[in-house]
Design a protein around this motif. Structure first.
Motif, mmCIF file in Angstrom:
data_model
loop_
_atom_site.group_PDB
_atom_site.id
_atom_site.type_symbol
_atom_site.label_atom_id
_atom_site.label_comp_id
_atom_site.label_asym_id
_atom_site.label_seq_id
_atom_site.Cartn_x
_atom_site.Cartn_y
_atom_site.Cartn_z
ATOM 1 N N ASP A 114 32.344 25.695 22.548
ATOM 2 C CA ASP A 114 32.275 27.012 22.433
ATOM 3 C C ASP A 114 30.964 27.521 21.914
ATOM 4 O O ASP A 114 30.064 28.077 22.399
ATOM 5 C CB ASP A 114 33.451 27.721 21.389
ATOM 6 C CG ASP A 114 34.647 27.820 22.127
ATOM 7 O OD1 ASP A 114 34.735 27.453 23.208
ATOM 8 O OD2 ASP A 114 35.800 27.965 21.460
ATOM 9 N N ASN A 128 30.239 29.787 25.124
ATOM 10 C CA ASN A 128 31.536 30.651 25.287
ATOM 11 C C ASN A 128 31.227 32.216 25.578
ATOM 12 O O ASN A 128 32.209 33.060 25.807
ATOM 13 C CB ASN A 128 32.591 30.435 24.063
ATOM 14 C CG ASN A 128 32.140 31.152 22.879
ATOM 15 O OD1 ASN A 128 30.973 31.376 22.678
ATOM 16 N ND2 ASN A 128 33.011 30.997 21.843
ATOM 17 N N GLN A 129 30.208 32.626 25.082
ATOM 18 C CA GLN A 129 29.618 33.985 25.261
ATOM 19 C C GLN A 129 28.905 34.204 26.895
ATOM 20 O O GLN A 129 28.950 35.448 27.391
ATOM 21 C CB GLN A 129 28.455 34.593 24.718
ATOM 22 C CG GLN A 129 28.897 34.841 23.136
ATOM 23 C CD GLN A 129 27.940 35.325 22.071
ATOM 24 O OE1 GLN A 129 26.755 35.995 22.742
ATOM 25 N NE2 GLN A 129 28.301 35.543 20.874
ATOM 26 N N GLN A 132 33.506 31.188 30.745
ATOM 27 C CA GLN A 132 34.793 31.095 30.254
ATOM 28 C C GLN A 132 35.417 29.582 30.487
ATOM 29 O O GLN A 132 35.079 28.895 31.404
ATOM 30 C CB GLN A 132 35.793 31.753 31.461
ATOM 31 C CG GLN A 132 35.585 33.233 31.369
ATOM 32 C CD GLN A 132 36.518 33.948 32.594
ATOM 33 O OE1 GLN A 132 36.875 33.581 33.308
ATOM 34 N NE2 GLN A 132 36.343 35.312 32.182
ATOM 35 N N ILE A 133 35.697 29.182 29.247
ATOM 36 C CA ILE A 133 35.832 27.654 29.020
ATOM 37 C C ILE A 133 37.368 27.588 29.219
ATOM 38 O O ILE A 133 38.180 28.224 28.419
ATOM 39 C CB ILE A 133 35.522 27.075 27.910
ATOM 40 C CG1 ILE A 133 33.756 27.270 27.609
ATOM 41 C CG2 ILE A 133 35.369 25.803 27.734
ATOM 42 C CD1 ILE A 133 32.983 27.287 26.233
ATOM 43 N N SER A 134 37.881 26.320 30.037
ATOM 44 C CA SER A 134 39.225 26.089 30.090
ATOM 45 C C SER A 134 39.379 24.566 30.136
ATOM 46 O O SER A 134 38.612 23.932 30.821
ATOM 47 C CB SER A 134 40.029 26.915 30.918
ATOM 48 O OG SER A 134 39.320 26.642 32.182
ATOM 49 N N VAL A 143 34.104 25.054 32.998
ATOM 50 C CA VAL A 143 33.264 26.150 32.569
ATOM 51 C C VAL A 143 32.780 27.233 33.629
ATOM 52 O O VAL A 143 31.989 26.656 34.477
ATOM 53 C CB VAL A 143 32.113 25.732 31.811
ATOM 54 C CG1 VAL A 143 31.132 26.864 31.275
ATOM 55 C CG2 VAL A 143 32.146 24.841 30.815
#
Length: 259
Positions: A114, A128-129, A132-134, A143
């Protein structure tokens, strides 16, 4: 009756001597000593003096510790803000805790990415700005840089240089981050990284301590040498406590990593 009078005769002299000591202070009391009296009472002042006398004596045997200095912050606020100094030192400790939690763990989680800093032409931003991280699987983090495709290359570089032993791969605006297998070598590398982070934090702590001591020394013309000495001792004591806390954090993290 005569025997009783003989015992009572020395009392006035003893009472006079006790009053003299309370009025004049203890022999050898340091210059400026009344300024450090806690709550304005001579008994507390005696405790401060005793702390100084004990602290100046080197521990002659192993395992002996020096007496602690405890100065009321309110009484020296015109010289230095001790509470602020302590807060600055604790901030360094907290930053190390956060670094251990986010960046140095056996298994990499999405949250660990993040706050990786991405340098773009518009400035620096947490990853993370920008994306989108998953976590697609235990061995793969995704990412998605669709919202800021122009920052994909910069994000790739930031992840690779994060010190987390990650080798990202790009597919258009999607960055695939394989999670390394937990090998003994990987654990040892993380332990080395934890040691390096701790050393950097200790260096930052030394800077806080040096800055505070320099500020205290600027008041040498206004206050006694004993007051300066006690303040320096208090600051060093605060720094030692912060270092001890860092060492405990490192020991716990090393045990977590290496077992």
């Amino acid at each position: 009756m005569t025997l009783a009078l003989r015992w009572l005769r020395p009392l006035p002299s003893l009472l006079h001597r006790s009053s003299f000591l309370l009025t004049r202070g203890l022999p050898g009391a340091p210059t400026g000593y009344p300024a450090l009296l806690l709550e304005g009472c001579r008994q507390c002042g005696h405790q401060v003096l005793l702390s100084r006398q004990l602290a100046t004596k080197k521990a002659k045997g192993k395992g002996q510790s020096q007496a602690k200095v405890n100065i009321s912050a309110a009484l020296v606020e015109d010289i230095i803000n001790l509470e602020e100094t302590n807060e600055d030192m604790q901030a360094v400790v907290e930053a190390l805790k956060e670094d251990f939690s986010r960046n140095i763990s056996v298994r990499t989680s999405p949250g660990a990415l993040d706050h990786i800093t991405v340098v773009t032409k518009d400035g620096k931003f947490p990853l993370n700005q920008l994306g989108q991280i998953s976590q697609k699987s235990p061995q793969l983090i995704i990412v998605n840089m669709t919202n800021f495709p122009e920052s994909t290359a910069a994000a790739m570089k930031a992840i690779r240089e994060s010190g987390m032993n990650l080798n990202p791969e790009v597919d258009g605006t999607v960055i695939r981050v394989p999670v390394p297998k937990v090998t003994r070598e990987h654990r040892e590398n993380l332990a080395k990284l934890a040691k390096q982070s701790t050393n950097k934090s200790k260096e930052a702590l030394r800077k806080v301590r040096s800055k505070s001591i320099s500020q205290v020394k600027k008041s040498k013309s206004k206050v006694s040498e004993d007051t300066i000495w006690l303040l320096e001792k208090q600051i060093q004591q605060m720094a030692d406590e912060a270092v001890a806390e860092m060492d405990k954090l490192l020991a716990a993290k090393t045990k977590e990593l290496l077992g």
